[in-house]
Design a protein around this motif. Structure first.
Motif, PDB file in Angstrom:
ATOM      1  N   HIS A  44      32.056  22.501  -6.639  1.00 42.26           N
ATOM      2  CA  HIS A  44      32.947  21.647  -7.445  1.00 42.26           C
ATOM      3  C   HIS A  44      33.050  22.272  -8.833  1.00 42.26           C
ATOM      4  CE1 HIS A  44      33.895  17.886  -9.855  1.00 42.26           C
ATOM      5  NE2 HIS A  44      34.788  17.818  -8.887  1.00 42.26           N
ATOM      6  N   TRP A  72      37.209  20.010  -5.959  1.00 40.79           N
ATOM      7  CA  TRP A  72      36.311  20.417  -4.885  1.00 40.79           C
ATOM      8  C   TRP A  72      36.889  21.617  -4.149  1.00 40.79           C
ATOM      9  CZ3 TRP A  72      31.563  18.263  -4.314  1.00 40.79           C
ATOM     10  CH2 TRP A  72      31.327  17.051  -4.982  1.00 40.79           C
ATOM     11  N   CYS A 129      33.769  22.821   1.492  1.00 43.49           N
ATOM     12  CA  CYS A 129      33.412  21.492   1.996  1.00 43.49           C
ATOM     13  C   CYS A 129      33.567  21.417   3.518  1.00 43.49           C
ATOM     14  CB  CYS A 129      34.266  20.423   1.325  1.00 43.49           C
ATOM     15  SG  CYS A 129      33.593  19.838  -0.256  1.00 43.49           S
ATOM     16  N   CYS A 150      29.041  17.530   1.114  1.00 41.62           N
ATOM     17  CA  CYS A 150      30.167  17.004   0.347  1.00 41.62           C
ATOM     18  C   CYS A 150      30.285  15.493   0.487  1.00 41.62           C
ATOM     19  CB  CYS A 150      31.463  17.688   0.781  1.00 41.62           C
ATOM     20  SG  CYS A 150      31.595  19.390   0.188  1.00 41.62           S
TER      21      CYS A 150
END
Length: 250
Positions: free
Chosen positions: A61, A66, A71, A78
């Protein structure tokens, strides 16, 4: 360093100020497993600070966004983190480096020189996942031995350094969350006209900020859900017969 007057300064903080850390500590083995699966994403970290050895980073991040691809490789990590940031919703960011998530990796023999962060309005939540037994963190005039599965929290504006001893056999991996100072409020900025992120504090609106944050969270959840679902959908289409696939598509 951006200095915000009126904020308490101390080298180390009680990590209980951030209750979600306990859940991250409990999930350390899962988080470590996901990081190791994405290890090809590690890159050299701040080479001008590395005195010896290997020190790498990987941002999950950054810039208040993000990394959707990362992720997708680290969905459980996440899912744990996404609802917790920002940690001070409705408070203007002091710098671009408020509320970052970065994963650091070092190898035995690594030495990271003393450095300080962007602002006294940032506290580092440093969760060591593996390799802590041979790694020491110095903040100001105090040194701490890192421990696997345990977090230490320290103010980023203090000079800090890290030594990963040769006696260790394992790599050291830590998940670091750079959060806003727990006492930071909109009122803390006093008569200041702007921050490094907010161009005009006089026109900044808390309700609008919270509304935008709700929408951002919704977008991030959608992106995370889509990234996690995509491989499953592709696998389903690859394994099913034509007639079955057609019914699924409908």
């Amino acid at each position: 360093t951006v200095w915000v007057s009126g904020l308490r300064s101390q080298q180390f903080w009680n990590c209980s100020s951030w209750p979600f850390l306990a859940e991250l500590e409990a999930a350390s083995p899962v988080i470590l497993g996901e990081i190791q699966q994405a290890a090809h994403r590690f890159a050299t970290a701040y080479p001008y600070l590395t005195k010896e050895g290997t020190w790498q980073d990987m941002f999950l991040h950054r810039g208040h966004e993000w990394d959707a691809d990362l992720c997708a490789s680290m969905p459980k990590t996440c899912r744990l983190l996404l609802p917790e940031l920002p940690t001070r919703p409705g408070v203007p960011y002091a710098t671009q480096y408020n509320e970052e998530v970065v994963i650091f990796r070092s190898e035995p023999g690594a030495s990271v020189g003393a450095h300080c962060g962007s602002s006294n309005a940032v506290v580092n939540l440093h969760l060591t996942l593996t390799g802590g037994n041979a790694t020491r963190l110095r903040v100001g005039d105090e040194q701490r031995q890192l421990r696997d599965g345990k977090a230490v929290c320290f103010q980023d504006s203090f000079f800090h350094a890290l030594e990963h001893g040769d006696e260790g056999k394992d790599e050291r991996i830590s998940l670091v969350i750079r959060v806003m100072h727990p006492e930071l409020t909109a009122e803390t900025y006093g008569e200041s006209k702007r921050t490094d992120v907010v161009s005009s504090l006089s026109t900044w609106d808390r309700a609008d900020s919270l509304g935008l944050e709700v929408e951002r969270l919704r977008r991030e959840y959608r992106k995370l859900a889509a990234a996690v679902a995509a491989p499953k959908v592709a696998e389903l289409h690859a394994s099913c017969a034509g007639d079955v696939c057609a019914s699924v598509d409908k």
